[in-house]
Design an enzyme around this catalytic site. Structure first.
Site, PDB file in Angstrom:
ATOM      1  N   ASP A   1       0.833  -1.210   0.000  1.00  0.00           N
ATOM      2  CA  ASP A   1       0.000   0.000   0.000  1.00  0.00           C
ATOM      3  C   ASP A   1       0.869   1.263   0.000  1.00  0.00           C
ATOM      4  O   ASP A   1       2.008   1.243   0.456  1.00  0.00           O
ATOM      5  CB  ASP A   1      -0.928  -0.033   1.233  1.00  0.00           C
ATOM      6  CG  ASP A   1      -2.110   0.911   1.084  1.00  0.00           C
ATOM      7  OD1 ASP A   1      -2.383   1.368  -0.049  1.00  0.00           O
ATOM      8  OD2 ASP A   1      -2.757   1.203   2.105  1.00  0.00           O
TER       9      ASP A   1
ATOM     10  N   ARG B   1       0.231   7.726  -2.444  1.00  0.00           N
ATOM     11  CA  ARG B   1       0.807   8.757  -1.570  1.00  0.00           C
ATOM     12  C   ARG B   1       2.282   9.004  -1.905  1.00  0.00           C
ATOM     13  O   ARG B   1       2.768  10.125  -1.828  1.00  0.00           O
ATOM     14  CB  ARG B   1       0.638   8.354  -0.098  1.00  0.00           C
ATOM     15  CG  ARG B   1      -0.753   8.676   0.429  1.00  0.00           C
ATOM     16  CD  ARG B   1      -1.074   7.932   1.682  1.00  0.00           C
ATOM     17  NE  ARG B   1      -1.451   6.551   1.376  1.00  0.00           N
ATOM     18  CZ  ARG B   1      -1.611   5.613   2.298  1.00  0.00           C
ATOM     19  NH1 ARG B   1      -1.420   5.903   3.573  1.00  0.00           N
ATOM     20  NH2 ARG B   1      -1.981   4.406   1.944  1.00  0.00           N
TER      21      ARG B   1
ATOM     22  N   ARG C   1      -0.600   9.217  -9.896  1.00  0.00           N
ATOM     23  CA  ARG C   1      -0.632   7.988  -9.090  1.00  0.00           C
ATOM     24  C   ARG C   1       0.040   6.804  -9.781  1.00  0.00           C
ATOM     25  O   ARG C   1       0.705   5.988  -9.151  1.00  0.00           O
ATOM     26  CB  ARG C   1      -2.086   7.607  -8.774  1.00  0.00           C
ATOM     27  CG  ARG C   1      -2.785   8.536  -7.795  1.00  0.00           C
ATOM     28  CD  ARG C   1      -4.245   8.122  -7.624  1.00  0.00           C
ATOM     29  NE  ARG C   1      -4.342   6.766  -7.107  1.00  0.00           N
ATOM     30  CZ  ARG C   1      -4.263   6.450  -5.813  1.00  0.00           C
ATOM     31  NH1 ARG C   1      -4.076   7.389  -4.903  1.00  0.00           N
ATOM     32  NH2 ARG C   1      -4.377   5.203  -5.434  1.00  0.00           N
TER      33      ARG C   1
ATOM     34  N   ASN D   1     -10.854  -2.590  -5.480  1.00  0.00           N
ATOM     35  CA  ASN D   1     -10.066  -1.691  -6.336  1.00  0.00           C
ATOM     36  C   ASN D   1     -10.689  -1.504  -7.729  1.00  0.00           C
ATOM     37  O   ASN D   1     -10.319  -0.579  -8.457  1.00  0.00           O
ATOM     38  CB  ASN D   1      -8.617  -2.178  -6.476  1.00  0.00           C
ATOM     39  CG  ASN D   1      -7.788  -2.031  -5.212  1.00  0.00           C
ATOM     40  OD1 ASN D   1      -6.857  -2.787  -4.969  1.00  0.00           O
ATOM     41  ND2 ASN D   1      -8.106  -1.045  -4.381  1.00  0.00           N
TER      42      ASN D   1
HETATM   43  C1  IPE Z   1      -5.362  -2.733  -0.180  1.00  0.00           C
HETATM   44  O1  IPE Z   1      -5.038  -1.415  -0.420  1.00  0.00           O
HETATM   45  C2  IPE Z   1      -5.399  -3.494  -1.481  1.00  0.00           C
HETATM   46  C3  IPE Z   1      -4.106  -3.716  -2.090  1.00  0.00           C
HETATM   47  C4  IPE Z   1      -2.948  -3.434  -1.571  1.00  0.00           C
HETATM   48  C5  IPE Z   1      -4.157  -4.326  -3.382  1.00  0.00           C
HETATM   49  P1  IPE Z   1      -6.171  -0.301  -0.578  1.00  0.00           P
HETATM   50  O2  IPE Z   1      -5.469   0.988  -0.719  1.00  0.00           O
HETATM   51  O3  IPE Z   1      -7.107  -0.683  -1.658  1.00  0.00           O
HETATM   52  O4  IPE Z   1      -6.938  -0.412   0.801  1.00  0.00           O
HETATM   53  P2  IPE Z   1      -7.758   0.650   1.626  1.00  0.00           P
HETATM   54  O5  IPE Z   1      -8.749   1.246   0.679  1.00  0.00           O
HETATM   55  O6  IPE Z   1      -6.775   1.663   2.128  1.00  0.00           O
HETATM   56  O7  IPE Z   1      -8.385  -0.124   2.735  1.00  0.00           O
HETATM   57  C1  IPE Z   2      -1.453   0.285  -3.394  1.00  0.00           C
HETATM   58  O1  IPE Z   2      -1.282   1.654  -3.423  1.00  0.00           O
HETATM   59  C2  IPE Z   2      -1.707  -0.298  -4.765  1.00  0.00           C
HETATM   60  C3  IPE Z   2      -3.072  -0.763  -4.985  1.00  0.00           C
HETATM   61  C4  IPE Z   2      -4.020  -0.810  -4.092  1.00  0.00           C
HETATM   62  C5  IPE Z   2      -3.399  -1.221  -6.317  1.00  0.00           C
HETATM   63  P1  IPE Z   2      -2.524   2.663  -3.449  1.00  0.00           P
HETATM   64  O2  IPE Z   2      -2.876   2.936  -4.868  1.00  0.00           O
HETATM   65  O3  IPE Z   2      -3.626   2.154  -2.605  1.00  0.00           O
HETATM   66  O4  IPE Z   2      -1.859   3.946  -2.794  1.00  0.00           O
HETATM   67  P2  IPE Z   2      -2.491   4.909  -1.701  1.00  0.00           P
HETATM   68  O5  IPE Z   2      -2.991   4.060  -0.584  1.00  0.00           O
HETATM   69  O6  IPE Z   2      -3.594   5.659  -2.373  1.00  0.00           O
HETATM   70  O7  IPE Z   2      -1.356   5.777  -1.282  1.00  0.00           O
HETATM   71 MG    MG Z   3      -4.096   2.356  -0.644  1.00  0.00          MG
END
Ligand code: IPE
Ligand code: IPE
Ligand code: MG
Length: 262
Positions: free
Chosen positions: A37, A41, A50, A85
């Protein structure tokens, strides 16, 4: 795979070499699962779109897979895309799928060289045909490998997995008395694999986000504030070192208490 293999991949005298030297290779977690995750950010901090965070995260995947195989883990599961997602903008979803295909094309040789068995867990039928074909090919090419199993969780949801397992058990005509925890687990995507001993989440979030809900019943949790694109071998080794300090009680009393009572 063991200490020499890890040391061969990290700079000598580095902090990661020191952590590796302190590990007990007889007590490694068998299965490590990672919620990758913080890509968005990471990108936002750099005023980048992103998708650049997702792109940068590929190197972290590469290093984590290699270090895990060198350590000698039985199973590594990386959470790459959840069922939730799919709610993200179409452009982000297609960029992620493109990066996945790019990763597979670039890394298949490395997976084969390292005797890694590649598996997808999740609702594969929801993925596009081209991605699916590439994933199927990677699974078929690595199916006979006998080293670490690398599960990638794609279009994955823990609740959906449990419902799918229940449906399969019903479809097979199992009667209520035939269904126990072990039988039920044999209908999950991870059938035959040990449950995760260690669950890692990057970017500081303290939640499981629908990941391996059944399998993490007694996993040790390790959370780092590091965003996924900055995650390196050192972080994985730190997590394993920390795991080795934990007292896993499984609801019983601690091993110290048992000793004291003797
Ligand atoms: C969890 O991350 C899913 C993956 C890492 C693929 P998210 O960014 O989707 O989770 P939330 O929304 O912060 O719970
Ligand atoms: C994790 O990073 C990747 C996936 C969930 C596909 P994020 O895309 O959730 O990144 P943040 O949480 O918005 O920073
Ligand atoms: Mg995330």
């Amino acid at each position: 795979m063991a200490l020499v293999d890890v040391l061969a991949a990290v700079p000598s005298g580095s902090p990661e070499a020191a952590i590796a030297q302190g590990l007990d290779f007889g007590r490694l977690p068998r299965h490590v699962a990672v919620i990758m995750d913080g890509n968005g950010r990471w990108a936002a901090e750099r005023h980048l779109p992103r998708v650049e965070g997702h792109r940068a995260g590929i190197e972290s995947v590469r290093e984590t897979v290699e270090t895990s195989a060198r350590l000698g883990l039985c199973v590594l599961t990386l959470y790459a895309f959840s069922v939730e997602n799919w709610k993200r903008p179409v452009t982000e979803v297609s960029a992620l799928m493109g990066l996945l295909r790019h990763y597979l094309r670039a890394e298949l040789k490395t997976l084969l060289r390292n005797n890694i068995q590649f598996k997808v867990i999740g609702q594969m039928d929801r993925l596009g045909r081209e991605v699916r074909e590439e994933l199927d090919a990677a699974m078929a090419r690595t199916a006979a490998n006998t080293g670490m199993v690398f599960n990638i969780a794609l279009s994955y949801g823990g609740r959906a997995e449990i419902v799918d397992a229940a449906r399969q058990a019903i479809a097979r005509g199992l009667t209520p008395d035939q269904l126990d925890e072990e039988t039920f687990a044999s209908f999950l995507y991870t059938a035959g694999q040990p449950d995760p001993d260690l669950l890692i989440r990057t970017s500081g979030e303290m939640r499981v986000s629908n990941f391996l809900l059944w399998q993490i019943a007694y996993a040790e949790i390790w959370v780092t504030d590091t965003f996924w694109p900055d995650f390196r071998a050192r972080h994985l080794l730190e997590a394993v070192a920390d795991y080795q300090k934990r007292d896993r009680r499984y609801g019983a009393v601690s091993s110290d208490t048992v000793e004291a009572l003797k």
